[in-house]
Design a protein around this motif. Structure first.
Motif, mmCIF file in Angstrom:
data_model
loop_
_atom_site.group_PDB
_atom_site.id
_atom_site.type_symbol
_atom_site.label_atom_id
_atom_site.label_comp_id
_atom_site.label_asym_id
_atom_site.label_seq_id
_atom_site.Cartn_x
_atom_site.Cartn_y
_atom_site.Cartn_z
ATOM 1 N N TYR A 125 -62.971 -45.600 56.254
ATOM 2 C CA TYR A 125 -62.399 -47.006 57.029
ATOM 3 C C TYR A 125 -61.386 -46.728 57.888
ATOM 4 O O TYR A 125 -61.101 -46.972 58.844
ATOM 5 C CB TYR A 125 -61.986 -48.040 56.002
ATOM 6 C CG TYR A 125 -63.300 -48.536 55.331
ATOM 7 C CD1 TYR A 125 -64.448 -49.196 55.892
ATOM 8 C CD2 TYR A 125 -63.499 -48.255 53.842
ATOM 9 C CE1 TYR A 125 -65.652 -49.431 55.051
ATOM 10 C CE2 TYR A 125 -64.538 -48.731 53.238
ATOM 11 C CZ TYR A 125 -65.625 -49.404 53.788
ATOM 12 O OH TYR A 125 -66.694 -49.816 53.056
ATOM 13 N N MET B 8 -65.719 -57.794 55.604
ATOM 14 C CA MET B 8 -64.625 -57.170 56.381
ATOM 15 C C MET B 8 -63.891 -58.467 57.274
ATOM 16 O O MET B 8 -64.676 -58.993 57.739
ATOM 17 C CB MET B 8 -64.869 -56.223 57.032
ATOM 18 C CG MET B 8 -65.581 -54.831 56.285
ATOM 19 S SD MET B 8 -65.887 -53.528 56.833
ATOM 20 C CE MET B 8 -67.484 -53.895 57.727
ATOM 21 N N LEU C 145 -67.449 -52.016 61.048
ATOM 22 C CA LEU C 145 -65.984 -52.212 61.016
ATOM 23 C C LEU C 145 -65.410 -52.079 62.448
ATOM 24 O O LEU C 145 -64.550 -53.025 63.120
ATOM 25 C CB LEU C 145 -65.296 -51.252 60.081
ATOM 26 C CG LEU C 145 -63.795 -51.555 60.096
ATOM 27 C CD1 LEU C 145 -63.176 -52.728 60.060
ATOM 28 C CD2 LEU C 145 -63.214 -50.334 59.320
#
Length: 368
Positions: A61, A298, A23
């Protein structure tokens, strides 16, 4: 007009890169470092999840994004505004407790949590909406408007009223104060459930227009005097005062786009969507169901519209999950969200957001 860039990565990992690290690489490749974060207050808008729901985003996250912001000199905080309905996030104290129950805390995320519209959902900024067709003055949580930069960290999933919940819903609906949420959900004014009213009089004290009276220990609202501010909803201890919930889904989507404009106008913003655990309904439910499609990945972009459209296209390109509500309701609409929630048309909100100048439906998908 140049297509908006949307960056994508799947959920596969390696021995050298886990999902939080992936991420981080995604958002940096997408250009988040181009924002001047130095000494700026950064609102990371997220949905903490209604207690009982297990589809919400894990706090790991959020920590990844908060750490990036801090490394770039910013002052991040996680935020959401109180809900309109009775539940685990109706006021700031319950909302914070719900966030803690679901694993969000300064210790797990590396930053503090601020409930955007205050203790009772009445701490709001009135933001003029230039060119608004339905909303002339949006009611946005004050802490959200006090931030210098907005980052939306979205759990992309289905929604029973708006088709899906992505960047525009997370910002537009999520950043509205309780009165703002009422404006989006309702074309009318609040009403009193006589069975739940205990006649405490809190609503009469908060009403600036003397629209509420108590008779025989029951409140009633004079709609000729009521201006629909919704403050009485926020102070009612029993949830007896409720909105009309009578706005059409199409107009709700358009109002949500106009609220999104109010939040993002003239401020740096960046958007991240995780298309995982794609539940058929919102994380505001105290339960979730089998995901309607497999996990996708993502996505990140500076353009919230392009991001939402890219995520919707990705979901619609996925096979139907066996045993899901989508499989049971499949009607070959070629749109998974319409099949699950046939009274919704998410494209209406997207088109209105384009009209408001929030971005473009045309995107270039860049896979990393």
């Amino acid at each position: 007009m140049e297509k908006s860039k949307v960056y994508f990565t799947n959920m596969h990992t390696t021995m050298n890169e886990n999902l939080p690290q992936k991420l981080s690489r995604l958002v940096k490749t997408a250009g988040i470092q181009g924002i001047d974060f130095d000494k700026k207050f950064v609102a990371i808008k997220i949905h903490f999840g209604e207690p009982g729901n297990l589809a919400y985003l894990r706090p790991n996250y959020a920590k990844t994004i908060a750490d990036i912001v801090k490394d770039l000199g910013g002052k991040p905080f996680l935020t959401d505004c109180n809900t309109l309905y009775v539940g685990g996030r109706k006021n700031a104290l319950d909302h914070l407790e719900s966030a803690y129950v679901n694993g969000y805390s300064p210790f797990s995320t590396g930053c503090h949590i601020l409930i955007g519209d205050g203790l009772k959902g009445t701490d709001e900024a009135l933001v003029p909406v230039e060119g608004g067709e339905y909303v002339k003055e949006a009611k946005i949580g004050q802490a959200v408007m006090d931030a210098d930069i907005i980052i939306s960290l979205n759990h992309f999933k289905g929604h029973e009223l708006t088709g899906f919940g992505g960047a525009i819903k997370n910002i537009g609906m999520g950043c509205g104060s309780r009165a703002g949420k009422m404006e989006m959900h309702s074309s009318g004014k609040p009403q009193v459930s006589q069975e739940q009213c205990v006649g405490c009089g809190m609503c009469t004290k908060i009403c600036a227009h003397s629209a509420i009276t108590i008779t025989d220990r029951k409140a009633s609202i004079n709609h000729d005097k009521c201006v629909g501010c919704g403050r009485c909803i926020g102070v009612c201890p029993t949830g007896a005062i409720v909105p009309a919930w009578d706005e059409s889904n199409d107009i709700l989507n358009k109002k949500m786009a106009e609220y999104t404009w109010a939040v993002l106008h003239e401020r740096p913003h960046f958007h991240i969507s995780l298309v995982i655990d794609v539940s058929p309904f919102c994380d505001c439910h105290a339960e979730n169901d089998i995901p309607i499609v497999p996990n996708v990945g993502m996505f990140a972009s500076f353009d919230p519209i392009a991001l939402d459209v890219a995520c919707a296209d990705a979901v619609n390109g996925q096979p139907v999950m066996a045993g899901s509500l989508l499989e049971k309701s499949l009607k070959n609409h070629k749109d998974h969200f319409t099949d699950v929630n046939p009274t919704t048309d998410w494209k209406v909100g997207i088109d209105h957001a384009v009209k408001m100048g929030l971005g473009s439906k045309d995107y270039e998908l860049i896979t990393i």
